[in-house]
Design an enzyme around this catalytic site. Structure first.
Site, PDB file in Angstrom:
ATOM      1  N   GLU A 129       0.778  -1.233   0.000  1.00 16.54           N
ATOM      2  CA  GLU A 129       0.000   0.000   0.000  1.00 16.54           C
ATOM      3  C   GLU A 129       0.818   1.297   0.000  1.00 16.54           C
ATOM      4  O   GLU A 129       0.329   2.357   0.372  1.00 16.54           O
ATOM      5  CB  GLU A 129      -1.046  -0.028   1.103  1.00 16.54           C
ATOM      6  N   TYR A 136       3.567   2.164   1.711  1.00 17.24           N
ATOM      7  CA  TYR A 136       4.262   2.579   2.931  1.00 17.24           C
ATOM      8  C   TYR A 136       5.768   2.331   2.800  1.00 17.24           C
ATOM      9  O   TYR A 136       6.250   1.929   1.733  1.00 17.24           O
ATOM     10  CB  TYR A 136       3.684   1.833   4.140  1.00 17.24           C
ATOM     11  N   ARG A 152       3.059  -9.150   4.163  1.00 14.84           N
ATOM     12  CA  ARG A 152       2.031  -8.642   3.240  1.00 14.84           C
ATOM     13  C   ARG A 152       2.724  -8.024   2.044  1.00 14.84           C
ATOM     14  O   ARG A 152       3.303  -6.936   2.122  1.00 14.84           O
ATOM     15  CB  ARG A 152       1.096  -7.649   3.930  1.00 14.84           C
ATOM     16  N   HIS A 157      -1.709   3.683  -1.652  1.00 11.99           N
ATOM     17  CA  HIS A 157      -2.762   4.651  -1.313  1.00 11.99           C
ATOM     18  C   HIS A 157      -2.889   5.742  -2.364  1.00 11.99           C
ATOM     19  O   HIS A 157      -3.959   6.259  -2.608  1.00 11.99           O
ATOM     20  CB  HIS A 157      -2.492   5.294   0.054  1.00 11.99           C
ATOM     21  N   GLN A 212     -18.169   3.853   4.684  1.00 11.86           N
ATOM     22  CA  GLN A 212     -18.678   5.058   5.331  1.00 11.86           C
ATOM     23  C   GLN A 212     -18.375   5.148   6.818  1.00 11.86           C
ATOM     24  O   GLN A 212     -18.166   6.218   7.342  1.00 11.86           O
ATOM     25  CB  GLN A 212     -20.186   5.178   5.092  1.00 11.86           C
TER      26      GLN A 212
HETATM   27  N1  FMN Z   1      -4.465  -2.826   5.928  1.00 11.44           N
HETATM   28  C1  FMN Z   1      -3.275  -2.956   6.552  1.00 11.44           C
HETATM   29  O1  FMN Z   1      -2.420  -3.683   6.065  1.00 11.44           O
HETATM   30  N2  FMN Z   1      -3.000  -2.291   7.723  1.00 11.44           N
HETATM   31  C2  FMN Z   1      -3.910  -1.487   8.337  1.00 11.44           C
HETATM   32  O2  FMN Z   1      -3.635  -0.923   9.393  1.00 11.44           O
HETATM   33  C3  FMN Z   1      -5.180  -1.346   7.704  1.00 11.44           C
HETATM   34  N3  FMN Z   1      -6.131  -0.562   8.263  1.00 11.44           N
HETATM   35  C4  FMN Z   1      -7.393  -0.547   7.717  1.00 11.44           C
HETATM   36  C5  FMN Z   1      -8.406   0.125   8.381  1.00 11.44           C
HETATM   37  C6  FMN Z   1      -9.709   0.085   7.902  1.00 11.44           C
HETATM   38  C7  FMN Z   1     -10.808   0.764   8.662  1.00 11.44           C
HETATM   39  C8  FMN Z   1      -9.986  -0.630   6.701  1.00 11.44           C
HETATM   40  C9  FMN Z   1     -11.380  -0.711   6.154  1.00 11.44           C
HETATM   41  C10 FMN Z   1      -8.980  -1.279   6.038  1.00 11.44           C
HETATM   42  C11 FMN Z   1      -7.675  -1.261   6.519  1.00 11.44           C
HETATM   43  N4  FMN Z   1      -6.654  -1.963   5.878  1.00 11.44           N
HETATM   44  C12 FMN Z   1      -5.418  -2.048   6.484  1.00 11.44           C
HETATM   45  C13 FMN Z   1      -6.910  -2.704   4.607  1.00 11.44           C
HETATM   46  C14 FMN Z   1      -7.523  -4.084   4.866  1.00 11.44           C
HETATM   47  O3  FMN Z   1      -6.582  -4.934   5.480  1.00 11.44           O
HETATM   48  C15 FMN Z   1      -8.001  -4.743   3.570  1.00 11.44           C
HETATM   49  O4  FMN Z   1      -6.930  -4.895   2.692  1.00 11.44           O
HETATM   50  C16 FMN Z   1      -9.087  -3.979   2.849  1.00 11.44           C
HETATM   51  O5  FMN Z   1     -10.059  -3.525   3.754  1.00 11.44           O
HETATM   52  C17 FMN Z   1      -9.751  -4.802   1.744  1.00 11.44           C
HETATM   53  O6  FMN Z   1     -10.247  -6.010   2.234  1.00 11.44           O
HETATM   54  P1  FMN Z   1     -11.803  -6.235   2.630  1.00 11.44           P
HETATM   55  O7  FMN Z   1     -12.608  -6.015   1.376  1.00 11.44           O
HETATM   56  O8  FMN Z   1     -11.857  -7.657   3.105  1.00 11.44           O
HETATM   57  O9  FMN Z   1     -12.160  -5.246   3.665  1.00 11.44           O
END
Ligand code: FMN
Length: 669
Positions: free
Chosen positions: A164, A166, A214, A252, A339
């Protein structure tokens, strides 16, 4: 029913009970008052719900790596000690939990940010400081120290966040790494940083500890990694000691949606599949996997060895347990809206979930069995009424739910008509299941008067909204339509259109009217053509030229407010809607005064300039009024009643607020 999903995964020193990993989410509790206690309840509920392995939200391995000043880090024994509350709670429920180590690099929102090279990110206001060789050595040690502390705190493993965009990604991509020392230049040099981290983390924690890496498998930015490089890194990370490799999709700063609701389910899983067979550790696939059916299909189809579900774990802690029990219809499905989760995270608020307001609020919003069973009438089966009815019934109240319409759902039935918002169908399916499971007496096609609800102990008025008609001369002209005529009524709309009001509904209507019909949200291949992703992965980063169908008509999206059009949309999704409309040639104009509507079209003034937009159709998306007739009648008759949802606050259609308010009221009845 889900043989692959429910098959244990043997890691040698430990066995995971199934193939579901709860993806990392930084939820804001990490920094909150009583946060550890609240996180313990949050994660324990997911462990109880049967998930195979939990990964926590990102925690920084050192000061500079924190997301912002005051952001969570793991650098001392005292900090590690606090995490015990979390690990013990998860272990009490028979679960497993790994801590994610995340260094923000140049994405950090504080002034001490660092990166391999002093290049500012397009989404950051700050220029990072270039790390020296000694800084890099120390940073790697910080990762190892944090991993050791995580083990001390009782975690079953760590996840090293390498995607992502970082810090780790910033080393890997030549675009962000201009170094000429042993950490830059050739790919071998650029990947040295992550590989060294994995190696030294493994050294620090011993053999019997889970180390997930990851891996950014598809960067979606110019100058990102090529598939060959991704595979090379995967192999190197495995050799350095990783137990599992998880998938990361997109930086991002990428301008391609990766997790929004318009992304087709499981759209990015082909990326993980490209690595299957290239490494021998288990691979995890991710993004928009929100049903056990899809998860099972992916595992059976050889896309991965495990699936990551992140937001679906906010929506329903019992995702796995319900699948295992053979009742997937009971799952509260993630609709990918962002949201209450990601939008909250990015605006410094604690994460929750639009469809499950209890997420991350397990200790605050409690639905305990009632001691005094009451007869509860809920009037209106939109999101507020539905949430209140099912939660009150779950607590043991005798609930009757009324609606004048012949189906439940209220405004959700409007939202689901918008292309890319079909996930609301799942919310309706879930509510239908809950109404049935908790024995709510549902009376549709019923117009409620104070007499209808005379015998109830509590009356909840959730009668929703009606669209507001603005005071514009000529507003009753035949070329004027309401948004309901367009979205629900299928009214004919001309080739040139003015949409009045650029809130959430205005955007929905503009998208609906300019949809080129490629159904991108339904099918990954079309979706990737639409947004410009190359599924053959020939170019580094995986980008291609977008191919979008021509819009069927010309639309002007207008608003009275002088702020940027779309400023009020979701923080993490607004850009997607603005980008889409821009590509469709929609003109977005703020600061508009609507002068009149007549046979010539719509007369407007912007600043000093008056013009006529020669449009065939004008669509009103100019807000709504609360429907309070019943409430007013009840109050006039001296009855007390509760007012929730749009009938309470109609400003903007807001299912998040409605469901939360309905659930909170049910908890208090
Ligand atoms: N991914 C990370 O690797 N580290 C994080 O700290 C992180 N924080 C997240 C916080 C929120 C509220 C959300 C929604 C996602 C975050 N993600 C983070 C990404 C999720 O790990 C994941 O890749 C993403 O939500 C897509 O998967 P999903 O459709 O199953 O939610």
């Amino acid at each position: 029913r889900y043989p692959h999903l429910l098959t244990p995964l043997d890691l040698g020193f430990t066995t995971l009970p199934n193939r579901v990993l709860m993806g990392s989410m930084h939820v804001g509790l990490e920094e909150a008052e009583r946060g550890f206690e609240r996180m313990a309840a949050f994660y324990a509920a997911r462990a109880r719900g049967g998930v195979g392995l939990i990964v926590t939200g990102g925690i920084a391995p050192n000061e500079e790596g924190r997301p912002y000043e005051g952001g969570a880090k793991l650098t001392t024994e005292a900090e590690a000690e606090q995490h015990r509350t979390v690990t013990e709670a998860v272990h009490r429920e028979g679960g497993r939990i790994a801590l994610q180590l995340l260094h923000f690099g140049r994405y950090a929102y504080h002034r001490d940010l660092v990166a391999p090279s002093p290049l500012q990110a397009p989404i950051s206001p700050f220029v990072p400081r270039e790390l020296t060789d000694a800084d890099i050595e120390r940073t790697i040690e910080d990762y190892a120290r944090a991993a050791r502390l995580a083990r001390q705190a009782g975690y079953d493993g760590v996840e090293i966040m390498g995607s992502e965009g970082y810090l780790i990604n910033e080393f890997i991509a030549a675009q962000t790494n201009r170094r000429t020392d042993r950490w830059g230049g050739s790919y071998e040099n650029r990947m040295r940083f992550p590989v060294e981290i994995v190696r030294r983390v493994r050294e620090a924690v011993g053999e019997d500890f889970i180390v997930i890496y990851r891996l950014s498998m598809l960067d979606l930015v110019p100058g990102g990694s090529s598939l060959d490089e991704v595979i090379t890194l995967g192999k190197a990370v495995e050799a350095a000691g990783a137990t599992i490799i998880n998938t990361g999709i997109g930086w991002h700063e990428a301008r391609i949606p990766t997790i929004a609701t318009s992304v087709p389910r499981g759209a990015y899983t082909w990326v993980t599949k490209k690595l299957m067979g290239e490494v021998s550790v288990p691979l995890v696939t991710t993004n928009r996997i929100n049903t056990p059916e899809l998860a099972e299909e992916l595992l059976a189809g050889g896309y991965a060895d495990m699936v990551s579900v992140a937001r679906p774990m906010l929506a329903d802690p019992d995702f796995v347990a319900k699948a295992a029990a053979g009742t997937p219809e009971a799952i509260n499905t993630c609709i990918g809206c962002n949201q209450a989760c990601l939008d909250h995270t990015f605006s410094g608020r604690i994460t929750s979930c639009l469809v499950n307001p209890r997420a991350c609020h397990e200790t605050e919003l409690v639905l305990s069995p009632t001691r005094l069973k009451k007869r509860v009438a809920v009037v209106g089966a939109g999101p507020a009424g539905l949430a209140c009815a099912v939660s009150a019934a779950e607590r043991g109240h005798a609930v009757t739910l009324f609606d004048a319409a012949s189906e439940i759902g209220g405004q959700l039935n409007v939202a689901r008509k918008v292309p890319g918002k079909q996930e609301f169908d799942e919310t309706l399916r879930y509510f239908r299941h809950q109404l049935d499971a908790h024995g709510v007496d549902v009376r549709l096609d019923t117009w409620v008067t104070p007499e209808t609800v005379a015998d109830y102990d509590e009356v909840v008025v959730a009668t929703g909204v009606t669209p507001r008609t603005p005071d514009i001369p000529g507003v009753d002209h035949p070329r004027v339509l309401g948004y309901l005529d367009v979205l629900q009524g299928g009214a004919p709309v001309g080739d040139r259109v003015a949409v009045l009001g650029a809130g959430g509904i205005g955007f929905d209507v503009a998208e609906f009217l300019t949809d080129g019909g490629d159904k991108a949200h339904e099918d990954p291949e079309t979706y990737f053509r639409h947004w410009g992703v190359d599924m053959s992965y020939q170019e580094p980063g995986g980008l291609a030229a977008p191919q979008r169908p021509a819009p069927p008509r010309q639309v002007h999206l207008l608003q009275r407010k002088t702020t940027k059009v779309g400023a009020g949309l979701g923080k993490t999704t607004g850009w997607i809607h603005r980008t889409e409309l821009k590509h469709r040639g929609v003109t977005m104009v703020p600061g508009v005064r609507y002068d009149r509507i007549d046979d010539a079209g719509l007369h407007i003034t912007v600043g000093e300039e008056s013009t006529v937009l020669e449009v065939d159709t004008v669509v009103l998306c100019t807000g709504q009024e609360p429907r309070r007739d019943l409430y007013d009648e009840l109050v006039a008759a001296g009855r007390s009643a509760h007012l929730i949802g749009g009938a309470d606050v109609a400003a903007e259609l807001d299912a998040k607020r409605a469901i939360k308010q309905g659930t909170e009221l049910a908890a208090a009845l």
